[in-house]
Design an enzyme around this catalytic site. Structure first.
Site, PDB file in Angstrom:
ATOM      1  N   LYS A  56       1.047  -1.361  -0.282  1.00  0.00           N
ATOM      2  CA  LYS A  56      -0.090   0.143  -0.318  1.00  0.00           C
ATOM      3  C   LYS A  56       0.817   1.110  -0.008  1.00  0.00           C
ATOM      4  CE  LYS A  56      -3.831  -1.873   0.634  1.00  0.00           C
ATOM      5  NZ  LYS A  56      -5.465  -1.557  -0.206  1.00  0.00           N
ATOM      6  N   SER A  82      -9.114  -0.740   6.606  1.00  0.00           N
ATOM      7  CA  SER A  82      -8.473  -1.647   7.651  1.00  0.00           C
ATOM      8  C   SER A  82      -7.252  -1.446   8.523  1.00  0.00           C
ATOM      9  CB  SER A  82      -9.367  -2.960   6.692  1.00  0.00           C
ATOM     10  OG  SER A  82      -7.790  -2.549   5.980  1.00  0.00           O
TER      11      SER A  82
END
Length: 309
Positions: A56, A82
């Site tokens: 990410k 999350s």
């Protein structure tokens, strides 16, 4: 970014140029034991070694660098996550001097929450539903006049994730297929765009109805049940029709194998891809797929709450 509301290979290369000074070129690892088990050569792109512990970081950094270049007056960003995107955006925002607020569900692993705060972001908790994450995130964006950066449904995010494929295909040019864990689809869309190797699949409708909801799975990084509005058309056009579904028990088995035999720390979302390559469905596929790549997308696991305890 291109002007046609899609991402191009050029966008991915531009992203690579921007983020390469700051992110790792993660290694490719193999396991002869697994190769014998599955009857193929399997190459693991270990994004678990990436900055912030997951792939990410690539998309988040490309997104904030692009945002600051387009809007120098911007003072902060907000997202919901999350865990991994939250950490990545907090890290990327800190690098360029932006404030960052991350909305997380109240059941997000403690280790991920602590990491997000350690990178300098403010945490806001919400109920464990996708709808509540969106609602609170939009409210913060409006009240503080700061843009929302999606974890996947954003072209700059996709282009950043696509840099994985550029590296992977340079490291292993003979890959026949790449297995990618999918939730919102940002990594899959970026990799599909960059690789240009996966043929178009059967056409169909966007999977699952609105509103998106969370699936009940130990793989908390891929619990969102629906591909994004922007990622879906790209995936529909470029990604192979084979979709693997794996159960929690398969994920635990794969995760244990990687821990015990490969000596790597991965999170359940990463293990989903390993479970797919170990599955009976994979065994039944074209034996011509000799060299299979798997993205180990992250290693942010709570070691005090491993899923087999």
């Amino acid at each position: 970014m291109s002007n046609n509301n899609v991402i191009t290979f050029s966008d991915v290369l531009d992203a690579k140029e921007k983020i390469s000074p700051y992110v790792h070129e993660c290694p490719v690892v193999t396991s002869s034991t697994l190769d014998k088990m599955v009857g193929r050569k399997v190459f693991f792109k270990a994004e678990s070694f990436q900055k912030t512990g997951s792939f990410k970081a690539r998309g988040a950094l490309n997104a904030v660098l692009s945002l600051v270049a387009k809007s120098p007056e911007v003072h902060g960003v907000v997202t919901h996550s999350s865990g991994n995107h939250g950490q990545a955006l907090a890290w990327a925002s800190n690098m360029v001097g932006l404030d960052c607020t991350v909305v997380v569900t109240n059941n997000t692993p403690k280790s991920k929450c602590e990491a997000i705060k350690a990178y300098g972001a403010d945490l806001v908790f919400c109920e464990p539903t996708y709808a509540d994450r969106i609602k609170i995130c939009n409210k913060i964006s409006e009240e503080r006049s700061i843009p929302y950066i999606s974890s996947s449904d954003d072209y700059d995010i996709m282009a950043g994730q696509g840099t994985i494929a550029v590296e992977f295909l340079n490291q292993v040019p003979d890959l026949d297929a790449v297995i990618v864990p999918v939730s919102g689809g940002g990594m899959a869309a970026g990799i599909a765009t960059a690789a240009k190797a996966i043929k178009p699949a059967i056409k169909g409708e966007r999977l699952w109805p609105n509103p998106p909801r969370f699936l009940d799975s130990i793989a908390d990084g891929i619990r969102v049940q629906q591909l994004g509005e922007l990622t879906w058309p790209i995936i529909l056009e470029l990604v192979e029709k084979e979709v693997f579904s794996v159960k929690d028990a398969d994920i635990v088995k794969a995760m244990k194998f990687v821990f015990e035999r490969m000596k790597l720390v991965i999170e359940p979302t990463s293990a989903a891809g390993v479970a797919a390559v170990m599955s009976e469905r994979m065994a039944s596929m074209d034996p011509g797929l000799k060299n299979v790549g798997v993205i180990l997308c992250g290693g942010n696991v709570d070691i005090n709450h491993l899923p087999w305890y």
